[in-house]
Design a protein around this motif. Structure first.
Motif, PDB file in Angstrom:
ATOM      1  N   ASP A  43       0.830  -1.212   0.000  1.00  0.00           N
ATOM      2  CA  ASP A  43       0.000   0.000   0.000  1.00  0.00           C
ATOM      3  C   ASP A  43       0.860   1.256   0.000  1.00  0.00           C
ATOM      4  OD1 ASP A  43      -2.356  -1.435  -0.019  1.00  0.00           O
ATOM      5  OD2 ASP A  43      -2.557  -1.444   2.169  1.00  0.00           O
ATOM      6  N   GLU A  44       1.934   1.237   0.768  1.00  0.00           N
ATOM      7  CA  GLU A  44       2.827   2.401   0.813  1.00  0.00           C
ATOM      8  C   GLU A  44       3.496   2.637  -0.539  1.00  0.00           C
ATOM      9  OE1 GLU A  44       5.447   1.369   3.970  1.00  0.00           O
ATOM     10  OE2 GLU A  44       3.955   1.735   5.555  1.00  0.00           O
ATOM     11  N   GLU A  45       3.891   1.546  -1.196  1.00  0.00           N
ATOM     12  CA  GLU A  45       4.529   1.680  -2.507  1.00  0.00           C
ATOM     13  C   GLU A  45       3.539   2.176  -3.552  1.00  0.00           C
ATOM     14  OE1 GLU A  45       7.900   0.972  -5.284  1.00  0.00           O
ATOM     15  OE2 GLU A  45       7.513   1.714  -3.249  1.00  0.00           O
ATOM     16  N   LEU A  46       2.314   1.672  -3.512  1.00  0.00           N
ATOM     17  CA  LEU A  46       1.292   2.125  -4.467  1.00  0.00           C
ATOM     18  C   LEU A  46       0.983   3.602  -4.277  1.00  0.00           C
ATOM     19  CD1 LEU A  46      -1.170  -0.928  -4.440  1.00  0.00           C
ATOM     20  CD2 LEU A  46       0.514  -0.324  -6.202  1.00  0.00           C
ATOM     21  N   ASP A  47       1.030   4.069  -3.036  1.00  0.00           N
ATOM     22  CA  ASP A  47       0.821   5.498  -2.766  1.00  0.00           C
ATOM     23  C   ASP A  47       1.945   6.323  -3.376  1.00  0.00           C
ATOM     24  OD1 ASP A  47      -1.530   5.071  -1.402  1.00  0.00           O
ATOM     25  OD2 ASP A  47      -0.610   5.133   0.592  1.00  0.00           O
ATOM     26  N   ARG A  48       3.183   5.857  -3.224  1.00  0.00           N
ATOM     27  CA  ARG A  48       4.331   6.585  -3.791  1.00  0.00           C
ATOM     28  C   ARG A  48       4.247   6.611  -5.314  1.00  0.00           C
ATOM     29  NH1 ARG A  48       7.151   4.148   0.800  1.00  0.00           N
ATOM     30  NH2 ARG A  48       7.441   2.210  -0.384  1.00  0.00           N
ATOM     31  N   ILE A  49       3.841   5.503  -5.893  1.00  0.00           N
ATOM     32  CA  ILE A  49       3.708   5.423  -7.354  1.00  0.00           C
ATOM     33  C   ILE A  49       2.665   6.413  -7.855  1.00  0.00           C
ATOM     34  CG2 ILE A  49       2.887   3.935  -9.225  1.00  0.00           C
ATOM     35  CD1 ILE A  49       4.160   1.572  -7.644  1.00  0.00           C
ATOM     36  N   ALA A  50       1.524   6.476  -7.159  1.00  0.00           N
ATOM     37  CA  ALA A  50       0.440   7.381  -7.559  1.00  0.00           C
ATOM     38  C   ALA A  50       0.853   8.840  -7.400  1.00  0.00           C
ATOM     39  CB  ALA A  50      -0.811   7.081  -6.740  1.00  0.00           C
ATOM     40  N   LEU A  51       1.495   9.174  -6.282  1.00  0.00           N
ATOM     41  CA  LEU A  51       1.901  10.556  -6.035  1.00  0.00           C
ATOM     42  C   LEU A  51       2.965  11.014  -7.023  1.00  0.00           C
ATOM     43  CD1 LEU A  51       2.051  10.587  -2.113  1.00  0.00           C
ATOM     44  CD2 LEU A  51       0.462  11.860  -3.561  1.00  0.00           C
ATOM     45  N   GLY A  52       3.802  10.099  -7.472  1.00  0.00           N
ATOM     46  CA  GLY A  52       4.871  10.447  -8.403  1.00  0.00           C
ATOM     47  C   GLY A  52       4.440  10.429  -9.857  1.00  0.00           C
ATOM     48  N   GLY A  53       3.194  10.065 -10.127  1.00  0.00           N
ATOM     49  CA  GLY A  53       2.727   9.983 -11.503  1.00  0.00           C
ATOM     50  C   GLY A  53       3.490   8.940 -12.300  1.00  0.00           C
ATOM     51  N   VAL A  54       3.884   7.867 -11.627  1.00  0.00           N
ATOM     52  CA  VAL A  54       4.707   6.817 -12.228  1.00  0.00           C
ATOM     53  C   VAL A  54       3.826   5.696 -12.777  1.00  0.00           C
ATOM     54  CG1 VAL A  54       6.487   5.081 -11.734  1.00  0.00           C
ATOM     55  CG2 VAL A  54       6.639   7.363 -10.707  1.00  0.00           C
ATOM     56  N   LYS A  55       4.226   5.137 -13.901  1.00  0.00           N
ATOM     57  CA  LYS A  55       3.562   3.948 -14.448  1.00  0.00           C
ATOM     58  C   LYS A  55       4.454   2.749 -14.174  1.00  0.00           C
ATOM     59  CE  LYS A  55       3.500   5.918 -18.381  1.00  0.00           C
ATOM     60  NZ  LYS A  55       3.366   7.135 -19.112  1.00  0.00           N
ATOM     61  N   VAL A  56       3.840   1.648 -13.784  1.00  0.00           N
ATOM     62  CA  VAL A  56       4.603   0.425 -13.538  1.00  0.00           C
ATOM     63  C   VAL A  56       4.082  -0.671 -14.456  1.00  0.00           C
ATOM     64  CG1 VAL A  56       5.324  -1.306 -11.870  1.00  0.00           C
ATOM     65  CG2 VAL A  56       4.987   1.062 -11.130  1.00  0.00           C
ATOM     66  N   PHE A  57       4.983  -1.226 -15.252  1.00  0.00           N
ATOM     67  CA  PHE A  57       4.627  -2.349 -16.120  1.00  0.00           C
ATOM     68  C   PHE A  57       5.264  -3.608 -15.544  1.00  0.00           C
ATOM     69  CE2 PHE A  57       5.046   1.366 -19.026  1.00  0.00           C
ATOM     70  CZ  PHE A  57       3.686   1.528 -19.278  1.00  0.00           C
ATOM     71  N   THR A  58       4.458  -4.627 -15.295  1.00  0.00           N
ATOM     72  CA  THR A  58       4.981  -5.882 -14.777  1.00  0.00           C
ATOM     73  C   THR A  58       4.984  -6.935 -15.883  1.00  0.00           C
ATOM     74  OG1 THR A  58       2.915  -6.959 -14.113  1.00  0.00           O
ATOM     75  CG2 THR A  58       3.801  -5.269 -12.625  1.00  0.00           C
ATOM     76  N   ARG A  59       5.670  -8.030 -15.618  1.00  0.00           N
ATOM     77  CA  ARG A  59       5.733  -9.084 -16.628  1.00  0.00           C
ATOM     78  C   ARG A  59       4.353  -9.692 -16.890  1.00  0.00           C
ATOM     79  NH1 ARG A  59      11.117 -12.206 -14.874  1.00  0.00           N
ATOM     80  NH2 ARG A  59       9.584 -13.611 -13.977  1.00  0.00           N
ATOM     81  N   ALA A  60       3.387  -9.378 -16.034  1.00  0.00           N
ATOM     82  CA  ALA A  60       2.027  -9.887 -16.244  1.00  0.00           C
ATOM     83  C   ALA A  60       1.206  -8.960 -17.140  1.00  0.00           C
ATOM     84  CB  ALA A  60       1.311 -10.057 -14.905  1.00  0.00           C
ATOM     85  N   ASP A  61       1.759  -7.779 -17.454  1.00  0.00           N
ATOM     86  CA  ASP A  61       1.020  -6.775 -18.218  1.00  0.00           C
ATOM     87  C   ASP A  61       1.348  -6.854 -19.713  1.00  0.00           C
ATOM     88  OD1 ASP A  61       0.071  -5.821 -15.779  1.00  0.00           O
ATOM     89  OD2 ASP A  61       1.750  -4.412 -15.577  1.00  0.00           O
ATOM     90  N   GLU A  62       0.340  -6.625 -20.545  1.00  0.00           N
ATOM     91  CA  GLU A  62       0.554  -6.628 -21.995  1.00  0.00           C
ATOM     92  C   GLU A  62       1.473  -5.492 -22.429  1.00  0.00           C
ATOM     93  OE1 GLU A  62      -3.084  -6.576 -24.125  1.00  0.00           O
ATOM     94  OE2 GLU A  62      -3.799  -8.502 -23.330  1.00  0.00           O
ATOM     95  N   GLU A  63       1.441  -4.386 -21.682  1.00  0.00           N
ATOM     96  CA  GLU A  63       2.232  -3.206 -22.065  1.00  0.00           C
ATOM     97  C   GLU A  63       3.718  -3.363 -21.743  1.00  0.00           C
ATOM     98  OE1 GLU A  63      -1.896  -1.945 -20.687  1.00  0.00           O
ATOM     99  OE2 GLU A  63      -0.283  -3.266 -19.993  1.00  0.00           O
ATOM    100  N   TYR A  64       4.087  -4.407 -21.070  1.00  0.00           N
ATOM    101  CA  TYR A  64       5.489  -4.640 -20.718  1.00  0.00           C
ATOM    102  C   TYR A  64       6.315  -4.727 -22.009  1.00  0.00           C
ATOM    103  CZ  TYR A  64       9.480  -6.865 -18.282  1.00  0.00           C
ATOM    104  OH  TYR A  64      10.712  -7.168 -17.751  1.00  0.00           O
ATOM    105  N   PRO A  65       7.429  -3.967 -22.100  1.00  0.00           N
ATOM    106  CA  PRO A  65       8.216  -3.932 -23.340  1.00  0.00           C
ATOM    107  C   PRO A  65       8.693  -5.320 -23.788  1.00  0.00           C
ATOM    108  CG  PRO A  65       8.915  -2.195 -21.842  1.00  0.00           C
ATOM    109  CD  PRO A  65       7.977  -3.072 -21.073  1.00  0.00           C
ATOM    110  N   GLU A  66       8.427  -5.635 -25.039  1.00  0.00           N
ATOM    111  CA  GLU A  66       8.789  -6.954 -25.559  1.00  0.00           C
ATOM    112  C   GLU A  66      10.298  -7.159 -25.570  1.00  0.00           C
ATOM    113  OE1 GLU A  66       6.906  -9.570 -26.294  1.00  0.00           O
ATOM    114  OE2 GLU A  66       5.198  -8.391 -25.585  1.00  0.00           O
ATOM    115  N   MET A  67      11.064  -6.084 -25.747  1.00  0.00           N
ATOM    116  CA  MET A  67      12.519  -6.212 -25.778  1.00  0.00           C
ATOM    117  C   MET A  67      13.049  -6.737 -24.452  1.00  0.00           C
ATOM    118  SD  MET A  67      11.316  -3.109 -27.012  1.00  0.00           S
ATOM    119  CE  MET A  67      12.185  -1.643 -26.482  1.00  0.00           C
ATOM    120  N   LEU A  68      12.356  -6.399 -23.350  1.00  0.00           N
ATOM    121  CA  LEU A  68      12.775  -6.881 -22.036  1.00  0.00           C
ATOM    122  C   LEU A  68      12.208  -8.262 -21.746  1.00  0.00           C
ATOM    123  CD1 LEU A  68      12.450  -3.679 -19.808  1.00  0.00           C
ATOM    124  CD2 LEU A  68      14.449  -4.563 -21.007  1.00  0.00           C
TER     125      LEU A  68
END
Length: 378
Positions: free
Chosen positions: A66-91
């Motif tokens: 929860d604390e990390e999700l709050d930091r992500i939201a406040l920083g306007g950061v996007k997080v792509f995980t290996r479970a997400d379609e948007e995760y860069p294919e090169m990686l």
């Protein structure tokens, strides 16, 4: 727990790297599922000790996520995980692909097809900085994305030159987005984002860089790029780790040569001597090695060498249509190679404008700049 969030939490637990995470997810079927299991069940996975299993089980009940999700939201950061379609294919193709990719800014659309990594010494010489600027500017004018590590020296020169040329750049960090190192480059990170680029990392928001995390980020720098350029690297330079990662990934490696007795260039010279890297003196060498120039088919690269008299006349007509300032530069270089200051003095073209014109003429394959900074006709 959402699968996306489970990856973020898993990425935050010390001792869980890409390999152990893959084993856990494969065993239980998903990242979310493993956080539903007790420590006894987690120890059934090979490589998971009792201590680590208890840590995983405890964090599932803690406020860490929860604390990390709050930091992500406040920083306007996007997080792509290996479970997400948007995760860069090169990686995703990496054997040790990051569990998460934290992104501040915008990953340029051109990244997958036109990106070049530029890395090198933190203690760069004037020569190294000049070559980094020259190659990065040319890449930007050619519409390529420049990827580097936001460090002092070559990295910083490459990022700055790209932005000054109106291009986009991506910085890969060795720590979290709230722990940018060096701190002196925080304004540069903001500029990268403001000018259409991105600052990215695989590490949680408040993760402080370590001696191990910086080498880890190098595999991401090379994976995001079609090739890696090494400028001024000693025998133990971290830039050579990036070059090694690029070679393992089947990517091209390029190196700018230095003096034979220069400790700063010993790594670059060895890469060239061993055949692991292609010697380059400008970005046009990279384009030739990759078999194309912007807007040209590979077969067009050397056609000028076999041109007919009729084609020569056409080229003269094209040259006559160039701006007068460009023709002044070409007319001067017909007399022989010349340095930047000499060209500026003889043509009366201001330094800023001349720099842009030389890059444009080089990209259009009309001139070539040598390793000592001189320009000559191709």
């Amino acid at each position: 727990m959402l699968e996306h969030d489970a990856y973020i939490l898993l990425n935050m637990i010390p001792g869980i790297g890409p390999a152990r995470a893959a084993s856990l997810i494969s065993f239980f079927g998903s990242a979310a599922e493993l956080f539903e299991r007790k420590a006894e069940e987690l120890t059934a996975v090979r490589g998971i000790s009792r201590e680590l299993a208890e840590k995983i089980a405890a964090e599932a009940e803690s406020s860490l996520l929860d604390e990390e999700l709050d930091r992500i939201a406040l920083g306007g950061v996007k997080v792509f995980t290996r479970a997400d379609e948007e995760y860069p294919e090169m990686l995703r193709e990496l054997e040790d692909a990051p569990l998460c990719l934290y992104v501040c800014g915008t990953i340029p659309e051109e990244l997958e097809r036109q990106a070049i990594a530029i890395v090198g010494s933190r203690r760069a010489t004037v020569y190294g900085l000049r070559m980094a600027q020259h190659i990065a500017e040319s890449a930007a004018y050619s519409g390529w994305i420049v990827v580097s590590g936001l460090a002092f020296g070559i990295d910083a020169a490459a990022h700055k030159a790209t932005m000054n040329a109106g291009g986009k750049t991506v910085a890969v960090l060795g720590g979290g987005l709230m722990k940018i190192q060096p701190q002196e480059h925080l304004p540069m990170a903001r500029d990268i984002i403001a000018k259409g680029g991105a600052v990215i990392t695989e590490f949680p928001m408040t993760f402080s860089p370590t001696r191990h995390s910086f080498p880890m980020r190098n595999r991401i720098i090379s994976a995001l790029s079609r090739g890696t350029v090494v400028i001024e690297a000693g025998l133990h330079s971290g830039a050579l780790i990036t070059a090694a990662a690029a070679l393992e990934q089947g990517k091209s490696v390029f190196a700018v040569p230095g003096n034979a007795d220069s400790e700063m260039s010993s790594g670059c010279n060895n890469l060239i001597k061993s055949g692991e890297a292609t010697l380059i003196t400008g970005f046009e060498d990279i384009l030739e090695a990759m078999d194309f120039l912007p807007g040209l088919e590979p077969r067009d690269l050397f056609s000028a060498r076999e041109e007919s008299a009729e084609e020569s006349g056409f080229d003269e007509a094209v040259e006559a249509a160039l701006p007068e300032s460009d023709r002044k530069i070409l007319d001067l270089l017909k007399l022989g190679e010349a340095g930047f200051d000499s060209i500026s003095a003889e043509t009366g073209i201001a330094a800023g404008e001349l720099s842009r014109k030389l890059v444009a003429l080089e990209i259009s394959h009309k001139i070539k700049r040598t390793a000592n900074g001189y320009a000559r006709l191709r």
